[in-house]
Design a protein around this motif. Structure first.
Motif, PDB file in Angstrom:
ATOM      1  N   GLN A 591       0.833  -1.216   0.000  1.00  0.00           N
ATOM      2  CA  GLN A 591       0.000   0.000   0.000  1.00  0.00           C
ATOM      3  C   GLN A 591       0.863   1.260   0.000  1.00  0.00           C
ATOM      4  OE1 GLN A 591      -2.534  -0.400   3.373  1.00  0.00           O
ATOM      5  NE2 GLN A 591      -3.731  -2.092   2.511  1.00  0.00           N
ATOM      6  N   SER A 592       1.935   1.256   0.813  1.00  0.00           N
ATOM      7  CA  SER A 592       2.793   2.446   0.872  1.00  0.00           C
ATOM      8  C   SER A 592       3.511   2.669  -0.461  1.00  0.00           C
ATOM      9  CB  SER A 592       3.809   2.289   1.992  1.00  0.00           C
ATOM     10  OG  SER A 592       4.604   1.159   1.770  1.00  0.00           O
ATOM     11  N   LYS A 593       3.903   1.569  -1.146  1.00  0.00           N
ATOM     12  CA  LYS A 593       4.557   1.738  -2.459  1.00  0.00           C
ATOM     13  C   LYS A 593       3.601   2.375  -3.472  1.00  0.00           C
ATOM     14  CE  LYS A 593       7.987  -1.959  -2.081  1.00  0.00           C
ATOM     15  NZ  LYS A 593       8.379  -3.312  -2.528  1.00  0.00           N
ATOM     16  N   LEU A 594       2.315   1.924  -3.444  1.00  0.00           N
ATOM     17  CA  LEU A 594       1.334   2.530  -4.352  1.00  0.00           C
ATOM     18  C   LEU A 594       1.166   4.020  -4.072  1.00  0.00           C
ATOM     19  CD1 LEU A 594      -1.351  -0.321  -4.290  1.00  0.00           C
ATOM     20  CD2 LEU A 594       0.070   0.313  -6.236  1.00  0.00           C
ATOM     21  N   LYS A 595       1.080   4.359  -2.763  1.00  0.00           N
ATOM     22  CA  LYS A 595       0.949   5.782  -2.411  1.00  0.00           C
ATOM     23  C   LYS A 595       2.181   6.569  -2.851  1.00  0.00           C
ATOM     24  CE  LYS A 595      -2.080   5.126   1.565  1.00  0.00           C
ATOM     25  NZ  LYS A 595      -2.192   5.221   3.026  1.00  0.00           N
ATOM     26  N   MET A 596       3.368   5.958  -2.699  1.00  0.00           N
ATOM     27  CA  MET A 596       4.605   6.637  -3.102  1.00  0.00           C
ATOM     28  C   MET A 596       4.614   6.919  -4.605  1.00  0.00           C
ATOM     29  SD  MET A 596       7.000   7.273  -0.797  1.00  0.00           S
ATOM     30  CE  MET A 596       8.530   7.046  -1.652  1.00  0.00           C
ATOM     31  N   GLU A 597       4.154   5.948  -5.386  1.00  0.00           N
ATOM     32  CA  GLU A 597       4.128   6.157  -6.840  1.00  0.00           C
ATOM     33  C   GLU A 597       3.175   7.286  -7.215  1.00  0.00           C
ATOM     34  OE1 GLU A 597       5.083   1.475  -8.016  1.00  0.00           O
ATOM     35  OE2 GLU A 597       3.110   2.356  -8.409  1.00  0.00           O
ATOM     36  N   ASP A 598       1.988   7.311  -6.539  1.00  0.00           N
ATOM     37  CA  ASP A 598       1.040   8.414  -6.834  1.00  0.00           C
ATOM     38  C   ASP A 598       1.647   9.761  -6.490  1.00  0.00           C
ATOM     39  OD1 ASP A 598      -1.711   6.358  -5.658  1.00  0.00           O
ATOM     40  OD2 ASP A 598      -0.835   6.548  -7.666  1.00  0.00           O
ATOM     41  N   ILE A 599       2.316   9.828  -5.324  1.00  0.00           N
ATOM     42  CA  ILE A 599       2.896  11.110  -4.890  1.00  0.00           C
ATOM     43  C   ILE A 599       4.025  11.522  -5.811  1.00  0.00           C
ATOM     44  CG2 ILE A 599       4.170  12.199  -3.013  1.00  0.00           C
ATOM     45  CD1 ILE A 599       2.482  10.256  -1.161  1.00  0.00           C
ATOM     46  N   LYS A 600       4.838  10.557  -6.274  1.00  0.00           N
ATOM     47  CA  LYS A 600       5.940  10.890  -7.183  1.00  0.00           C
ATOM     48  C   LYS A 600       5.414  11.437  -8.509  1.00  0.00           C
ATOM     49  CE  LYS A 600       9.388   7.685  -5.348  1.00  0.00           C
ATOM     50  NZ  LYS A 600      10.093   6.407  -5.559  1.00  0.00           N
ATOM     51  N   GLU A 601       4.298  10.832  -9.013  1.00  0.00           N
ATOM     52  CA  GLU A 601       3.717  11.350 -10.257  1.00  0.00           C
ATOM     53  C   GLU A 601       3.240  12.788 -10.096  1.00  0.00           C
ATOM     54  OE1 GLU A 601       2.020   7.029 -11.914  1.00  0.00           O
ATOM     55  OE2 GLU A 601       0.646   8.633 -11.291  1.00  0.00           O
ATOM     56  N   VAL A 602       2.615  13.072  -8.919  1.00  0.00           N
ATOM     57  CA  VAL A 602       2.148  14.447  -8.695  1.00  0.00           C
ATOM     58  C   VAL A 602       3.320  15.401  -8.620  1.00  0.00           C
ATOM     59  CG1 VAL A 602       0.974  15.926  -7.031  1.00  0.00           C
ATOM     60  CG2 VAL A 602       0.031  13.690  -7.558  1.00  0.00           C
ATOM     61  N   ASN A 603       4.376  14.994  -7.914  1.00  0.00           N
ATOM     62  CA  ASN A 603       5.551  15.870  -7.780  1.00  0.00           C
ATOM     63  C   ASN A 603       6.257  16.078  -9.122  1.00  0.00           C
ATOM     64  OD1 ASN A 603       5.404  16.420  -5.042  1.00  0.00           O
ATOM     65  ND2 ASN A 603       6.299  14.434  -4.530  1.00  0.00           N
ATOM     66  N   LYS A 604       6.263  15.022  -9.967  1.00  0.00           N
ATOM     67  CA  LYS A 604       6.870  15.186 -11.305  1.00  0.00           C
ATOM     68  C   LYS A 604       6.087  16.196 -12.130  1.00  0.00           C
ATOM     69  CE  LYS A 604       9.041  10.641 -11.771  1.00  0.00           C
ATOM     70  NZ  LYS A 604       8.957   9.322 -12.456  1.00  0.00           N
ATOM     71  N   ALA A 605       4.739  16.107 -12.016  1.00  0.00           N
ATOM     72  CA  ALA A 605       3.910  17.048 -12.790  1.00  0.00           C
ATOM     73  C   ALA A 605       4.101  18.480 -12.308  1.00  0.00           C
ATOM     74  CB  ALA A 605       2.440  16.657 -12.677  1.00  0.00           C
ATOM     75  N   LEU A 606       4.338  18.629 -10.964  1.00  0.00           N
ATOM     76  CA  LEU A 606       4.445  19.988 -10.411  1.00  0.00           C
ATOM     77  C   LEU A 606       5.867  20.539 -10.478  1.00  0.00           C
ATOM     78  CD1 LEU A 606       2.192  19.585  -7.264  1.00  0.00           C
ATOM     79  CD2 LEU A 606       1.662  20.902  -9.304  1.00  0.00           C
ATOM     80  N   LYS A 607       6.876  19.685 -10.316  1.00  0.00           N
ATOM     81  CA  LYS A 607       8.253  20.154 -10.168  1.00  0.00           C
ATOM     82  C   LYS A 607       9.198  19.610 -11.238  1.00  0.00           C
ATOM     83  CE  LYS A 607       7.764  20.551  -5.190  1.00  0.00           C
ATOM     84  NZ  LYS A 607       8.276  20.105  -3.893  1.00  0.00           N
ATOM     85  N   GLY A 608       8.703  19.200 -12.334  1.00  0.00           N
ATOM     86  CA  GLY A 608       9.568  18.617 -13.370  1.00  0.00           C
ATOM     87  C   GLY A 608      10.157  19.623 -14.332  1.00  0.00           C
ATOM     88  N   HIS A 609       9.922  20.919 -14.139  1.00  0.00           N
ATOM     89  CA  HIS A 609      10.398  21.957 -15.074  1.00  0.00           C
ATOM     90  C   HIS A 609      11.615  22.664 -14.511  1.00  0.00           C
ATOM     91  CE1 HIS A 609       6.694  21.378 -17.382  1.00  0.00           C
ATOM     92  NE2 HIS A 609       6.019  21.454 -16.225  1.00  0.00           N
ATOM     93  N   THR A 610      12.380  23.293 -15.441  1.00  0.00           N
ATOM     94  CA  THR A 610      13.597  24.037 -15.078  1.00  0.00           C
ATOM     95  C   THR A 610      13.377  25.524 -15.338  1.00  0.00           C
ATOM     96  OG1 THR A 610      14.497  23.668 -17.286  1.00  0.00           O
ATOM     97  CG2 THR A 610      15.112  22.089 -15.571  1.00  0.00           C
ATOM     98  N   TRP A 611      14.156  26.337 -14.664  1.00  0.00           N
ATOM     99  CA  TRP A 611      14.053  27.810 -14.765  1.00  0.00           C
ATOM    100  C   TRP A 611      14.860  28.282 -15.979  1.00  0.00           C
ATOM    101  CZ3 TRP A 611      11.097  31.010 -11.902  1.00  0.00           C
ATOM    102  CH2 TRP A 611      11.315  32.393 -12.004  1.00  0.00           C
ATOM    103  N   LEU A 612      14.168  28.914 -16.991  1.00  0.00           N
ATOM    104  CA  LEU A 612      14.831  29.430 -18.197  1.00  0.00           C
ATOM    105  C   LEU A 612      15.477  30.778 -17.905  1.00  0.00           C
ATOM    106  CD1 LEU A 612      12.362  28.674 -21.126  1.00  0.00           C
ATOM    107  CD2 LEU A 612      14.637  27.755 -20.834  1.00  0.00           C
ATOM    108  N   LYS A 613      16.624  31.020 -18.586  1.00  0.00           N
ATOM    109  CA  LYS A 613      17.277  32.317 -18.472  1.00  0.00           C
ATOM    110  C   LYS A 613      16.636  33.325 -19.415  1.00  0.00           C
ATOM    111  CE  LYS A 613      21.709  30.347 -17.107  1.00  0.00           C
ATOM    112  NZ  LYS A 613      23.142  30.230 -17.471  1.00  0.00           N
TER     113      LYS A 613
END
Length: 680
Positions: A591-613
């Motif tokens: 159960q914890s692994k499933l929750k971890m995968e869901d949270i990682k997907e959300v974090n990738k969607a929110l924090k997967g971008h880089t700051w352009l110059k």
């Protein structure tokens, strides 16, 4: 004995408009808890509906009279009155618990003893516990307190012993009512008030000593109230008992807290922006909590993997140990059987030998007893003769000691007189030395002879007196020496007489010693015979003791076998429990692994971008228009890309920024969708 509710003045009851103004005046920071409040309200309404239906059915069952019953109208009226009291108290309890939970969730903090809904809850609970109490007569007077049934909880539930000891150790409490209130405060702080009251209701045969049969705690309403009290485990209470006067508090119910109008449709008129902002704040808090829980879950997973490996090693060791114990058990069983056979054979042989030896011993014992009685009589007679001789010897020895004491006293007197003679001689020598000095002085000073002749004559008189005293002392010494010589002659005569008597006594003692030696030889021979018989008896006893020890060893081996069997069963139970624990841990890990995968997907969607110059972007990423002096560059704080002012005009609060910041249109729509999905 009836317990009526007291209503406070109507001027103190707030109007509906005032309540609405207070709700609107609340800060916007406290509105994020609106979803939790709505869930709590729905749960309390469902509880109220279910308990109301149960109470209605119970009241209908109690009000319907049985056919052929011979109850008087007075009894039926009292029953109806008690039913109404129970219903009113239960309704008040529902309202107080509901308002307490709602107010606690709206405040979002721990409750103090000064909180009005909490005070009213304790007052209503006290009324419920006092309903139907029996009056106990004591020497002081009638006593009616609800602390008596609460004391039973300590006997039924040992976990409540801490509460009972702390209540008894409070010096400020002097009455049973104050102790009961302090007990309720401590139970609420432990979040075990419902559990303790449920234990009491499970033992109604003990409650019958304190309550009437129609009391609230003896009927179904008591179980309903205990079910309502379970909801209070959500609340954290921090109550101080030292500064409060619990003995003299008056239990008055304030109905102003419960007289509130139903809320109108004011909440529906709020705009969609406030709802979205509330959801956004709620989602951000959830994200923060989730990030913390993710780290905790990772740590727990590592710990669980370590414990799992340790448990597997322990299981392997336990299985090896069980196999070795089983082999040892089989070997012990075989040894047990061999020892049994040997012990049974040896016991039979020893029984036969002991029977024969006992018969011979009895025959020899009779002859020895007769010989022993004769010898014992002779010994008694000789002992009497010996005692008489010893008494005579003691008298003679006493006379001798007295003579010796007298001789010692005479010797002391002579020594003292000799000492006095020595002292007088020293004085004479000193006088002679003085006379010589005076003579020399008379030769040197002839002039002073005439004046001091009188002094010399006086000195000569004194010397004559000293010489006379010396003569008297010498005469006394001669008399003392004569007395000493006479005493010595007497002592010599007494010694001769004592020596003659001692010789006669020694001859008699020698005769008695010869007789005693003959008797002792006979006794020694008899003792040797007796010792041989005793040795044989000891050998037989040792043989029986050995057999008993072997039997005890057999019993010990049996006990060890039982212990080993019990240990084997316990190890089996431990193994089964560990297997169940491993299965549960596996489920939790999945159960914890499933929750971890869901949270990682959300974090990738929110924090997967880089700051352009600024130098890298010349056109807007969305509308593709070229930047100029009038069309400025703006960064999206979520994805990090560069947009124009029209494409990045939205603002949202992000977890990394406390205030609302600029966000592009795409990120704005994505974040709003995620917030709505999480809230649903």
């Amino acid at each position: 004995k009836e317990e009526d509710f007291v209503i406070i003045d109507k001027k103190q009851i707030p109007d509906a408009a005032e309540l609405r103004n207070e709700e609107k005046a609340k800060p916007e920071e406290a509105r994020w808890s609106a979803p939790i409040l709505s869930l709590a309200r729905k749960a309390s309404e469902n509880l109220a509906l279910s308990y109301g239906s149960a109470l209605k059915s119970a009241s209908l069952v109690g009000l319907v009279s049985k056919p052929g019953s011979s109850d008087s109208p007075a009894k039926t009226s009292t029953r109806c009155h008690t039913m109404e009291e129970r219903a009113n108290l239960m309704n008040m309890m529902k309202l107080s618990i509901k308002i307490l939970i709602q107010s606690a969730l709206s405040l979002g903090r721990t409750l103090d003893s000064d909180f009005p809904p909490l005070q009213q809850f304790f007052v209503v609970l006290e009324h419920c516990l006092k309903h139907g109490l029996k009056v106990k007569k004591t020497f002081i007077g009638q006593n009616k307190s609800f602390f008596g049934p609460l004391e039973l909880v300590e006997k039924l539930c040992p976990e409540a012993s801490d509460i009972a000891t702390s209540v008894k150790n409070l010096p400020e409490l002097k009455t049973a009512v104050g102790r009961g209130r302090a007990w309720l405060y401590l139970a609420l702080m432990q979040k075990k008030l419902a559990d303790y009251l449920k234990v009491l209701l499970d033992h109604k045969h003990l409650l019958s000593e304190f309550y009437e049969p129609d009391a609230l705690m003896m009927e179904e309403e008591g179980a309903v109230i205990v079910g309502l009290l379970v909801g209070l485990n959500v609340i954290d209470a921090n109550l101080c008992l030292k500064g409060e006067d619990l003995d003299s508090q008056v239990g008055v119910i304030d109905f102003s807290l419960y007289l509130k109008e139903t809320q109108d449709s004011d909440g529906k008129q709020d705009g969609g922006i406030t709802a979205v902002l509330d959801q956004k704040h709620y989602v951000e808090e959830l994200n923060r909590h989730l990030s913390c829980t993710v780290a905790d879950l990772q740590n727990k997973i590592d710990c669980l993997e370590k414990t799992n490996s340790k448990l597997q090693e322990e299981l392997a060791a336990a299985t090896d140990r069980i196999g070795s114990l089983q082999e040892e058990q089989q070997q012990l069983k075989q040894q047990n059987e061999l020892i049994r056979e040997r012990s049974e054979k040896s016991v039979e042989v020893t029984k036969e030998d002991t029977k024969v030896e006992l018969d011979t011993y009895k025959q020899s014992r009779q002859g020895l007893d007769e010989m022993y009685s004769d010898v014992w009589k002779q010994l008694k007679e000789e002992k009497k003769i010996r005692l008489e001789l010893e008494k005579e010897l003691e008298l003679q020895i006493g006379m001798k000691t007295e003579m010796e004491i007298a001789m010692k006293l005479l010797e002391k007197d002579t020594h003292e007189k000799q000492d006095t003679l020595v002292a007088l001689r020293q004085q004479l020598e000193e006088v002679k030395a003085i006379n010589l000095q005076m003579f020399h002085k008379s030769q040197n000073a002839e002039c002073s002879l005439q004046q001091k002749t009188e002094a010399i004559s006086s000195f000569e008189g004194k010397t004559n007196e000293m010489m006379s005293s010396m003569k008297q002392m010498e005469e006394r010494l001669q008399q003392a020496e004569q007395a000493r010589r006479a005493a010595e002659e007497r002592c010599s005569k007494m010694k001769q007489e004592l020596a003659g008597r001692l010789d006669s006594c020694r001859q008699q003692m020698a005769q008695l010693d010869s007789k005693c030696s003959t008797l002792e030889k006979e006794l020694k021979s008899e003792k040797e015979q007796r010792q041989t018989l005793q040795k044989e008896l000891h050998q037989e006893k040792d043989a029986t003791a050995l057999l008993k020890t072997e039997l005890q060893q057999m019993e010990g081996l049996k006990k060890e076998l039982r212990k080993l069997q019990d240990e084997k069963q316990e190890l089996k139970k431990v193994r089964e429990e560990q297997e169940q624990a491993l299965q549960e841990m596996g489920l939790h890990l999945s159960q914890s692994k499933l929750k971890m995968e869901d949270i990682k997907e959300v974090n990738k969607a929110l924090k997967g971008h880089t700051w352009l110059k600024d130098d890298e972007a010349t056109h807007c990423k969305q509308c593709r228009k070229e930047f100029s002096i009038s069309r400025r560059k703006h960064h999206c704080r979520n994805c990090g890309d560069i947009f124009c002012s029209t494409c990045s005009s939205n603002e949202l609060a992000l977890p990394s920024y406390p205030k609302p910041v600029r966000v592009c249109d795409n990120c704005h729509t994505l974040l709003l969708q995620q917030c709505s999905s999480n809230s649903s």
